[in-house]
Design a protein around this motif. Structure first.
Motif, mmCIF file in Angstrom:
data_model
loop_
_atom_site.group_PDB
_atom_site.id
_atom_site.type_symbol
_atom_site.label_atom_id
_atom_site.label_comp_id
_atom_site.label_asym_id
_atom_site.label_seq_id
_atom_site.Cartn_x
_atom_site.Cartn_y
_atom_site.Cartn_z
ATOM 1 N N GLY A 168 -63.570 77.689 34.209
ATOM 2 C CA GLY A 168 -62.386 76.856 34.087
ATOM 3 C C GLY A 168 -62.576 75.677 33.155
ATOM 4 O O GLY A 168 -61.602 75.078 32.695
ATOM 5 N N GLN A 169 -63.837 75.333 32.854
ATOM 6 C CA GLN A 169 -64.142 74.215 31.947
ATOM 7 C C GLN A 169 -64.792 74.690 30.647
ATOM 8 O O GLN A 169 -65.430 73.912 29.960
ATOM 9 C CB GLN A 169 -65.073 73.230 32.660
ATOM 10 N N ALA A 170 -64.600 75.963 30.317
ATOM 11 C CA ALA A 170 -65.261 76.531 29.137
ATOM 12 C C ALA A 170 -64.761 75.896 27.848
ATOM 13 O O ALA A 170 -63.566 75.602 27.687
ATOM 14 C CB ALA A 170 -65.027 78.038 29.086
ATOM 15 N N LEU A 171 -65.707 75.671 26.909
ATOM 16 C CA LEU A 171 -65.420 75.181 25.559
ATOM 17 C C LEU A 171 -64.611 73.886 25.549
ATOM 18 O O LEU A 171 -63.705 73.696 24.740
ATOM 19 C CB LEU A 171 -64.707 76.259 24.746
ATOM 20 N N GLN A 172 -64.980 72.997 26.447
ATOM 21 C CA GLN A 172 -64.352 71.678 26.457
ATOM 22 C C GLN A 172 -64.923 70.834 25.319
ATOM 23 O O GLN A 172 -66.129 70.837 25.073
ATOM 24 C CB GLN A 172 -64.612 70.974 27.793
ATOM 25 N N PRO A 173 -64.093 70.095 24.609
ATOM 26 C CA PRO A 173 -64.617 69.167 23.594
ATOM 27 C C PRO A 173 -65.281 67.982 24.289
ATOM 28 O O PRO A 173 -65.112 67.791 25.498
ATOM 29 C CB PRO A 173 -63.362 68.742 22.835
ATOM 30 N N PRO A 174 -66.038 67.192 23.549
ATOM 31 C CA PRO A 174 -66.642 65.997 24.171
ATOM 32 C C PRO A 174 -65.583 65.124 24.841
ATOM 33 O O PRO A 174 -64.525 64.853 24.257
ATOM 34 C CB PRO A 174 -67.291 65.288 22.976
ATOM 35 N N ASN A 175 -65.871 64.711 26.061
ATOM 36 C CA ASN A 175 -64.921 63.882 26.809
ATOM 37 C C ASN A 175 -65.686 63.003 27.793
ATOM 38 O O ASN A 175 -66.931 63.007 27.807
ATOM 39 C CB ASN A 175 -63.883 64.752 27.526
ATOM 40 N N ALA A 176 -64.971 62.278 28.618
ATOM 41 C CA ALA A 176 -65.611 61.336 29.536
ATOM 42 C C ALA A 176 -66.463 62.030 30.581
ATOM 43 O O ALA A 176 -67.464 61.480 31.059
ATOM 44 C CB ALA A 176 -64.542 60.479 30.221
ATOM 45 N N THR A 177 -66.099 63.266 30.961
ATOM 46 C CA THR A 177 -66.867 64.000 31.971
ATOM 47 C C THR A 177 -68.035 64.740 31.345
ATOM 48 O O THR A 177 -69.149 64.729 31.877
ATOM 49 C CB THR A 177 -65.955 65.001 32.710
ATOM 50 N N TYR A 178 -67.766 65.407 30.229
ATOM 51 C CA TYR A 178 -68.805 66.159 29.504
ATOM 52 C C TYR A 178 -68.986 65.492 28.137
ATOM 53 O O TYR A 178 -68.201 65.742 27.212
ATOM 54 C CB TYR A 178 -68.391 67.622 29.348
ATOM 55 N N TRP A 179 -69.969 64.644 28.037
ATOM 56 C CA TRP A 179 -70.116 63.790 26.854
ATOM 57 C C TRP A 179 -70.272 64.571 25.566
ATOM 58 O O TRP A 179 -69.831 64.112 24.508
ATOM 59 C CB TRP A 179 -71.309 62.860 27.037
ATOM 60 N N LEU A 180 -70.906 65.744 25.636
ATOM 61 C CA LEU A 180 -71.070 66.584 24.443
ATOM 62 C C LEU A 180 -70.287 67.885 24.556
ATOM 63 O O LEU A 180 -70.515 68.810 23.787
ATOM 64 C CB LEU A 180 -72.559 66.874 24.198
ATOM 65 N N GLY A 181 -69.389 67.949 25.512
ATOM 66 C CA GLY A 181 -68.578 69.140 25.696
ATOM 67 C C GLY A 181 -69.270 70.190 26.543
ATOM 68 O O GLY A 181 -70.321 69.945 27.144
ATOM 69 N N THR A 182 -68.671 71.373 26.594
ATOM 70 C CA THR A 182 -69.222 72.494 27.365
ATOM 71 C C THR A 182 -69.310 73.730 26.490
ATOM 72 O O THR A 182 -68.652 73.820 25.442
ATOM 73 C CB THR A 182 -68.348 72.804 28.594
ATOM 74 N N ASP A 183 -70.108 74.705 26.936
ATOM 75 C CA ASP A 183 -70.237 75.951 26.182
ATOM 76 C C ASP A 183 -69.235 76.983 26.691
ATOM 77 O O ASP A 183 -68.331 76.665 27.473
ATOM 78 C CB ASP A 183 -71.676 76.465 26.243
ATOM 79 N N ALA A 184 -69.412 78.233 26.260
ATOM 80 C CA ALA A 184 -68.441 79.281 26.586
ATOM 81 C C ALA A 184 -68.408 79.620 28.066
ATOM 82 O O ALA A 184 -67.440 80.241 28.532
ATOM 83 C CB ALA A 184 -68.748 80.534 25.779
ATOM 84 N N LEU A 185 -69.426 79.248 28.799
ATOM 85 C CA LEU A 185 -69.471 79.510 30.238
ATOM 86 C C LEU A 185 -69.199 78.252 31.048
ATOM 87 O O LEU A 185 -69.404 78.236 32.260
ATOM 88 C CB LEU A 185 -70.829 80.104 30.627
ATOM 89 N N GLY A 186 -68.770 77.193 30.386
ATOM 90 C CA GLY A 186 -68.441 75.961 31.086
ATOM 91 C C GLY A 186 -69.636 75.123 31.480
ATOM 92 O O GLY A 186 -69.501 74.208 32.307
ATOM 93 N N ARG A 187 -70.790 75.370 30.895
ATOM 94 C CA ARG A 187 -71.982 74.586 31.212
ATOM 95 C C ARG A 187 -72.055 73.348 30.329
ATOM 96 O O ARG A 187 -71.709 73.400 29.146
ATOM 97 C CB ARG A 187 -73.243 75.445 31.037
ATOM 98 N N ASP A 188 -72.513 72.268 30.899
ATOM 99 C CA ASP A 188 -72.573 70.994 30.191
ATOM 100 C C ASP A 188 -73.606 71.042 29.072
ATOM 101 O O ASP A 188 -74.790 71.325 29.313
ATOM 102 C CB ASP A 188 -72.917 69.879 31.185
#
Length: 283
Positions: free
Chosen positions: A53-73
């Motif tokens: 549900g958090q896959a490929l997130q851009p850098p943000n306040a929760t994931y400072w460097l974003g997430t990968d295709a599996l939603g890992r930080d």
């Protein structure tokens, strides 16, 4: 029995010299060591747990460097990868350093037929491509960090051996070595107690350069699937996964690439600084 030794080279001043003359190297290596040693405690999220549900997130306040295709930080996995890189460094330096120093010390210190035989062994080891040796060892055993890095460590043996042999040849006819022989010390004892301590500086320099190569090889072999296996993070596996999303989220590959480049740059600058320090100390 009184023993006569060569003046010890100043080892303790090396740290102060690096801090003064190469602060960039000191900073990059210090950050690498902090990440490698404290990564599991500094990581803000799990390094292996997936969250689609958090896959490929851009850098943000929760994931400072974003997430990968599996939603890992990404940040957490980079910290874990630093620990893997440090393990690769240690395996290669210990494997190549111990074997190479032993070969070079005995070859250069004793000379003659011993030197001839060991020098040929070193040349044979140097002739094998690192990737080929890694593939053979991994095929015979199994894909893992240890097996891959042992192969890289064997490839590093000639580097340490050449340095150790050169120093041993330079020292074996020096006055303090002759004095030690005159006092009845055996050749192996002379090599261990009189010659080996004078190799510390040059061997540390080689270790820094070959350690940087080890981290690069670890990333390359993991990229090919021959090193660290999923779900555990490594720089190489992160780059392999990121290449499929270069158009969507290029920051994945850029972040990993910059991190690896910074570590290798820091270690190479450290090697250059140590080389300048020991050259200066010998004058």
């Amino acid at each position: 029995m009184t023993e006569i030794s060569a003046p010890a080279r100043p080892q303790r001043g090396a740290v102060a010299y690096i801090l003064r003359r190469s602060p960039v190297a000191a900073l990059l290596v210090a950050l690498f060591l902090i990440a490698a040693l404290l990564g599991p405690w500094l990581a803000p999220h799990s390094m292996t747990d997936t969250n689609l549900g958090q896959a490929l997130q851009p850098p943000n306040a929760t994931y400072w460097l974003g997430t990968d295709a599996l939603g890992r930080d990404v940040l957490s996995r980079l910290l874990g990868s630093a620990g893997i890189a440090a393990q690769a460094f240690l395996i290669v330096v210990l494997t190549g350093g111990v074997l190479g120093t032993l070969f070079g010390l005995v070859a250069g210190g004793i000379g003659g037929l011993t030197d001839l035989v060991l020098s040929r062994v070193i040349e044979i080891l140097q002739g094998f491509p690192t990737v080929l040796v890694a593939i053979v060892i991994v095929a015979l055993l199994s894909p893992s960090l240890t097996n891959a890095m042992i192969a890289v460590g064997l490839a590093a043996v000639p580097d340490f051996a050449r340095v150790a042999r050169g120093v041993a040849i330079q020292l074996r006819e020096r006055e303090f070595i002759q004095a030690a022989r005159g006092l009845g010390m055996g050749e192996m004892r002379i090599l261990a107690s009189e010659v080996l301590p004078n190799m510390v500086g040059p061997l540390i320099i080689i270790a820094s350069f070959d350690g940087a190569q080890a981290i690069m090889w670890e990333a390359a072999l993991s990229f090919l699937g021959l090193g660290v296996q999923p779900p555990y993070p490594s720089f190489g596996s992160m780059l392999r996964e990121a290449q499929n999303f270069l158009a969507i989220q290029p920051s994945l590959a850029i972040t990993v690439g910059l991190t690896v480049s910074a570590i290798i740059l820091g270690l190479n600058l450290l090697g250059d600084g140590l080389s300048d320090y020991y050259d200066r100390s010998d004058k």
